[in-house]
Design a protein around this motif. Structure first.
Motif, short mmCIF file in Angstrom:
data_model
loop_
_atom_site.label_atom_id
_atom_site.label_comp_id
_atom_site.label_asym_id
_atom_site.label_seq_id
_atom_site.Cartn_x
_atom_site.Cartn_y
_atom_site.Cartn_z
N GLN A 107 -99.35 -28.58 11.34
CA GLN A 107 -98.67 -29.87 11.25
C GLN A 107 -99.16 -30.66 10.05
OE1 GLN A 107 -95.93 -30.74 12.99
NE2 GLN A 107 -96.18 -28.64 13.73
N LYS A 110 -97.51 -29.39 6.94
CA LYS A 110 -96.14 -29.90 6.80
C LYS A 110 -96.14 -31.33 6.29
CE LYS A 110 -94.05 -27.22 10.52
NZ LYS A 110 -93.38 -27.34 11.82
N GLU A 111 -96.97 -32.17 6.86
CA GLU A 111 -97.02 -33.57 6.46
C GLU A 111 -97.48 -33.72 5.00
OE1 GLU A 111 -96.70 -37.63 6.29
OE2 GLU A 111 -95.78 -36.20 7.68
N LYS A 112 -98.51 -32.99 4.63
CA LYS A 112 -99.00 -33.08 3.25
C LYS A 112 -97.95 -32.56 2.28
CE LYS A 112 -103.94 -33.32 3.94
NZ LYS A 112 -104.44 -34.27 2.95
N ARG A 114 -94.71 -32.62 2.70
CA ARG A 114 -93.63 -33.60 2.63
C ARG A 114 -94.01 -34.73 1.67
NH1 ARG A 114 -92.75 -38.36 4.09
NH2 ARG A 114 -94.56 -38.51 5.44
N ARG A 115 -95.22 -35.25 1.84
CA ARG A 115 -95.67 -36.34 0.97
C ARG A 115 -95.77 -35.90 -0.48
NH1 ARG A 115 -100.90 -37.99 3.33
NH2 ARG A 115 -100.52 -36.75 5.16
#
Length: 133
Positions: A107, A110-112, A114-115
């Motif tokens: 997770q 994914k977040e990194k 996206r940013r």
């Protein structure tokens, strides 16, 4: 399904992901222009493994300038890299993660991503030459 726990897992993720990117209809030509041989790809996969290991495990492995690399890639591709390319990259990243891993680090990856993809896209756009019409 397993969790991302070490460098070997990160390398598995990066290798699997970029094997798909290399043959993708719109992303493959961009990457393959910048990384024209298997030897250069192998070096790049190690560097990207360093990058993601640094980002997921907070160890200092990566050195480089992703922003400059993306700006060079855009220039080499006649400034034709678009938001769609970043979106496709991110969707492939997420689907590759979902096919291989579960858990907190997946997770976080994914977040990194996206940013980072948003930040890189905005800055690549800022660096495109301005046309006067």
């Amino acid at each position: 399904m397993k969790e991302i726990t070490n460098r070997e897992d990160v390398f598995e993720l990066v290798s699997n992901f970029y094997s798909k990117i290399r043959v993708h209809q719109s992303l493959g030509p961009i990457f393959n222009k910048m990384l024209p041989t298997d030897t250069i790809w192998d070096q790049h996969l190690e560097k990207l493994t360093d990058f993601w290991e640094t980002n997921l495990f907070e160890v200092i492995k990566f050195s480089g300038n992703p922003m400059a690399a993306h700006q060079r890639a855009d220039k080499a591709n006649d400034y034709n890299i678009t938001q769609d390319h970043f979106y496709e990259w991110l969707m492939f990243w997420n689907s590759t993660l979902d096919s291989l891993f579960v858990g907190e680090k997946a997770q976080l990856a994914k977040e990194k991503a996206r940013r980072m993809s948003t930040h890189l896209y905005v800055n690549v756009q800022k660096n495109k030459p301005r046309t006067t019409e």
